[in-house]
Design a protein around this motif. Structure first.
Motif, PDB file in Angstrom:
ATOM      1  N   TYR A   1       0.845  -1.209   0.000  1.00 52.97           N
ATOM      2  CA  TYR A   1       0.000   0.000   0.000  1.00 52.97           C
ATOM      3  C   TYR A   1       0.871   1.246   0.000  1.00 52.97           C
ATOM      4  N   ASN A   2       0.644   2.114  -0.988  1.00 55.18           N
ATOM      5  CA  ASN A   2       1.418   3.344  -1.108  1.00 55.18           C
ATOM      6  C   ASN A   2       0.605   4.505  -0.539  1.00 55.18           C
ATOM      7  N   PRO A   3       0.919   4.952   0.679  1.00 49.62           N
ATOM      8  CA  PRO A   3       0.099   6.012   1.287  1.00 49.62           C
ATOM      9  C   PRO A   3       0.243   7.346   0.573  1.00 49.62           C
ATOM     10  N   ALA A   4       1.358   7.588  -0.081  1.00 49.73           N
ATOM     11  CA  ALA A   4       1.563   8.870  -0.752  1.00 49.73           C
ATOM     12  C   ALA A   4       0.600   9.009  -1.925  1.00 49.73           C
TER      13      ALA A   4
END
Lengths: 291, 291, 291, 291, 291, 291
Positions: free
Chosen positions: D48-51
């Motif tokens: 999961y890429n929070p950015a």
């Protein structure tokens, strides 16, 4: 070896002392970090040496005396500091095991040793004779300490021998610099031809009886075994061979010793530091044998 | 060696399996990256081994089974995972060639091997006997797996031998820990005195007939040849000598094998990884000979 | 060795020339920085070689001719440039000592040498025969130059020998590729069995009288001694053994030589570069002997 | 990222492909090991890429297609192999994410991309424009691919931009080489003066709508952040800045992308490989956004 | 900083203690050598800190308490040992400054701190929240200590904040793991958007009055500044920025602190160790301010 | 930059000279190999500098004058040799660009410069003021040259400024050592607060008109950008920022310059050497502007 840090000399047999000095070096520098690296690597060593069949610390009280405060950049000042530091140790009957530093420190050590014991026998494991007279016009460098020591009468040259000389020379007569001073020499090529047992016997005989100094320059080892050193010479010895020769010193009266020219910045995997530490381990085992 | 990644065991003779576990290590850690490094280095190997005169893949179906999922930080849990992973491989008649990881993994491997084959003969190339009873009060570490294996009846100790022991010990009786368990031992010093051919013959005779496990700890090699390992000991063997001894295992019934303690973070120029990969290559050649 | 940089060939005996080319390499690349590294390491060498008892520069005028301008990425173009660079040197009666670069450059060197001297004898210290016919379907790579040289009639194959072959092969017949071309070969395993003195004598006899080319691939050395190279093979030689074999070439008429496959990015502590420089030192000593 | 190794293109959105080719490099070489290093470092990444607020693998089917078989030493042959490898991937509607290799591979990639999509927009993060006409008299090197691509009509130059140019040039007109081809350029100095938000907007606007190719040369980053590269230029960007600019590509139609010039032999602590892997991670996140 | 080695707690304000434990690490391991490396690097520091305008040792009695004896491979046992070691230090009113070791050690430290001071405020500089519930099914690893600490009531969560979070997550809700426990968080991206002065003020306000623990994981720094760490994340902070934020803690009541995840085997030029040592220097300066 | 090696001063504008001296260093040593490393890295530079819009070699005749023969281990002797070497260069109206070596060499350079030009203005980029009076009781070390230079009247202190000071001090008054000598100083913290444009203007104004010396110690840069240096200080500058400040020196009359403290043994990926070479490149560009 996680030795206790102790500066009191009472009930001590051997004191490990760092000499973080490398201003004598003419090529690669950085042996000032040698004491730190050798100590760090010594954490891998264990108290019973099966090769010499000795439980070192049951026979020998060994302490870590810390590092000598030297003056980086100033050879003669540092010599004075090293000698002043070692004299009380030797006076107290304690054997100093010095971790260098470049090989120039050996002159200060020999001055201290001779002050207590008179001229000492010397076995020097080294690819270089360190008997030049001058380097860049200067008399005190890591290429000249043995000559200075002989000139100052610190050596019992009849009981002194240089082992493992190899590599190019400046002139044909360079090896004669040693023999003219009265030292015996054995080159690497000669060692390969005659075999190590014969050379071990020659060393033992040469040292005879009386106080001796053992000086181990890690460039005695091949660069494959000791890359982290100041003036590496290919075509050298394995660590097994070095340990074999050291073990053959059984019965020699060692009054002081050093391990020099460990230069961590050129080491890798800490193998040079470990080699240096293991040489120290065999020296301590010899000293324990002698108790 | 760019082996196919296969998890189906049908028509497979040998499966290379990574065991990226190093929680058993008590000094340097990082052998969890050993499988990756050895695989990478194996790209340099080629299919025909002239020393054993064998075209490996014409005789042997070899696949890469990937890495075992271990639980970093948890030895007994990881042992269970490794054993569970290897059991079906062995059950299917496939030889596992495990790339460690630290040496603690050998206990799980031996459990899996003995479940299929009963007690196995063992040849262990190693500078340490790994027969201590406890480390820091714990029974499962990389210093204890062989003792645990003997205690659990996984070894046919009469057909077991430890080769290359050297370095300092904790106590004079440390080597007796092995012999009291019934294992034979040969120290590095003894190997140098007797010569490798005699030792090779002794190993071959000891292993006799019946299923055997070959365990190769890269610290058997000298740190000059294998700097990237957890507990290096100077005074060790060259890669040529290691290959010589391995080739002398011709005719041994190898049912499982491992190569352990490759620690890439302390390696340089990938020479340790290449040494480990080449050991694997000779083991595969031996297995191919046996088909 | 801090040689003068000179491009005028008058009164010159030997010219050191860099060939910073590595497009021929099929595995690790970077030998293009080999000349720079070997030159740097040569600063450690000294003018008198006691092993050969020769003051090199009293007998020999040696200059550094700088690097050949090659075309990275383009083998045949670079071959043409190297040959064109070396021809006038050879024409002037000067011996080129080339620092590679990968081993593919030897074909261009042999073309230039044969143009002056006719087919030359060859002694190749190498773990690989470099006699494959093609790599990836291409005829000019670092695995094929010796075959191309033989096919082009540049070699006096009856006076040519490859020394130190080892490691895995692609097929059982790979060694026959050399012998079918008429070259003699000695594998590492054979050298260990027969001993170096016998092999030294065989080499000397094979080269006989007449112009010879000496090609030294540093992967002849074990990776412990020469980690910085393109296709390392474990189980190799020490630097002492290499120097021993080189010194046995006394009396050979060397008309050109090279030292190849020094790859600094995989080196550490500059030990490979120093090994390469010392090989050059022994070659210069041989050339000085012959004056 | 421990992607499955899959060569079947069915139900695949993105295929990661290695192009282990570096013969185009004119200075440091070794980018052929880039794919291996980037894959290894990608093990640190998480799904999961929070950015970008995206769970990559819930939206995108990504597989690892292995490495393209190139012909080291032969540029045009390798171009043909790379193009032939990528064409069916693109034909199947799959986005190739290529891990180089040196920057010369981009020409082959663009040929494949244009064959499917027609001329593509290009955003090139790079300290060099790679628009020279020739290097050493040769037209296909890592300094020339963009010029060749423009000449061959593979680029929609009106939608193409080069970002981050800096360092010395051969001549005052070197930047004009790009603009004369119709590409837009933004130098590092201009980026510092105008600030990154303005430049991010300019890039986004330039790319417009239509198929685009994103080419990320890790020498866009400063050598402190990416030491392991072939032609480092000081005064470059941080990884944070690179990620910022990549994230600003939201909404661009990416049909193919590459990450080039990761050269592990000059890396340390794997930071360049991790930077390359993280760039790939942001590209995958962008592609996931677009699904 | 060449601190005296002292184990007596009388008249001591701060005791530096090593926690050479890394079994909690799930990726790269080796932080057990962190204490040694940080101590070595601290030799470069000097007693007057002009940034905080404080002569540290005139205000503060600081000693080096050596390393805690941990049990490598055994997390819960080691936790017990660390807690038992720190409790008497805290009881004596001495501030422990712990050098890790991996981040898992923070749980043991917080247990000891809370035993003396009750629930403490926490500022954690880190790219990871370390608030996962389990890793590989185990509850005690370097990814879980903060969750455990909150569950055990060791934290005054209203006065606790995590600073610098970045990098990929396992799931969208990962950051909520922290906030659900009551901790405040600031991500790297948020810090870049809001600017460091605003964030510094937020931290200071959050910590309020009352006993606080400062935990500094060196992966807060960018890998360019701290390559030697276990789970590096690109896009991080410079050392200047870290020092800026630390200096802003003026007036906070620090009762214990740590510096963790320095992993020397992946460091180079000792820059990570020096960064860690300098963080310790600023912490000592803060403590000196508070006297 | 592959400059011609020339010792004749006719028609020369700038001579690059190596000063391979590091005996003045009190911590890490090895800067004696700095000149070699910087030269090697300079091969990456190209003749047109777009940032200063100048084709360097069209305006400036630059040659490489080789290395000064110093006496390793002997500071005052080496000072005499360096001064003697530089005086004729300066006398001939040639600008020496010296590559150190440790920072102690600057005293010899300033003696030579002042002999020709009288007291010179100085801009010193450095994290240390080098204005201590003594180190270990000695007056000539790398921590004291600026004080000696001021005392000897070599500096026009009103036109002298030290930029980038940071890190711990021995005592609160250490910065006053500079200002009491009449030099201006700007600390790193002040630079961050005021911004670089303001500081650039301050430097430019301070230097005014008249002959100036530019001394660039690479420890001005952060260790992330220049790990290979003797006394690294974290919290420093990027290479971009350094280049920015250098470019702002436009119009200054530079009569001599140096780049010091590049220490290759602690470098990696040659990034420090490249940073040093690029600083030299900007200095040459400034000198070309002034022609």
């Amino acid at each position: 070896m996680r030795l206790p840090y102790v500066t009191d000399l009472k009930d001590v047999d051997v004191m490990v002392v760092g000499a973080p000095f490398d201003t004598g070096a003419t090529f690669r520098v950085g042996a000032r970090f040698g004491p730190s690296a050798v100590r760090e690597a010594s954490a891998l060593l264990r108290p019973y040496n099966p090769a010499q069949e000795i439980a070192i610390f049951e026979r020998l009280s060994v302490v870590d005396g810390g590092d000598i405060v030297v003056a980086p950049g100033f050879i003669e000042d540092s010599y004075a500091r090293i000698e002043a530091h070692l004299r009380p140790i030797l006076e107290a009957g304690v054997i100093p095991l010095v971790i260098g530093g470049d090989h120039s420190v050996v002159l200060a050590e020999l001055r201290a040793a001779a002050a207590k014991h008179g001229p000492v026998g010397l076995v020097q494991f080294d690819s270089h004779s360190d008997c030049w007279d001058q380097y860049f016009g200067h008399r005190y460098t890591h290429g000249t300490p043995i000559r200075r020591a002989a000139e100052e009468g610190l050596l019992d040259t009849k009981r002194s021998i240089q082992v493992g000389l190899r590599g190019g020379l400046y002139a044909p007569g360079d090896y004669a610099l040693s023999t003219e001073l009265g030292l015996d020499i054995v080159t690497t090529m000669e060692m390969r031809e005659r075999g190590l047992p014969a050379v071990a016997a020659q060393i033992r005989e040469r040292l005879g009886t009386g106080p001796c100094f053992v000086s181990f320059d890690v460039d005695f080892l091949d660069p494959a075994y000791a890359p982290g050193t100041g003036t590496p010479e290919v075509g050298g010895f394995t660590t097994y061979e070095a340990l074999y020769l050291l073990r053959a010193l059984k019965g020699v009266e060692i009054v002081a010793a050093d391990i020099v020219e460990v230069l961590p910045a050129y080491d890798h995997g800490e193998i040079t530091a470990l080699a240096g530490a293991t040489v120290g381990y065999e020296l301590l085992s010899l000293m324990a044998q002698a108790q």
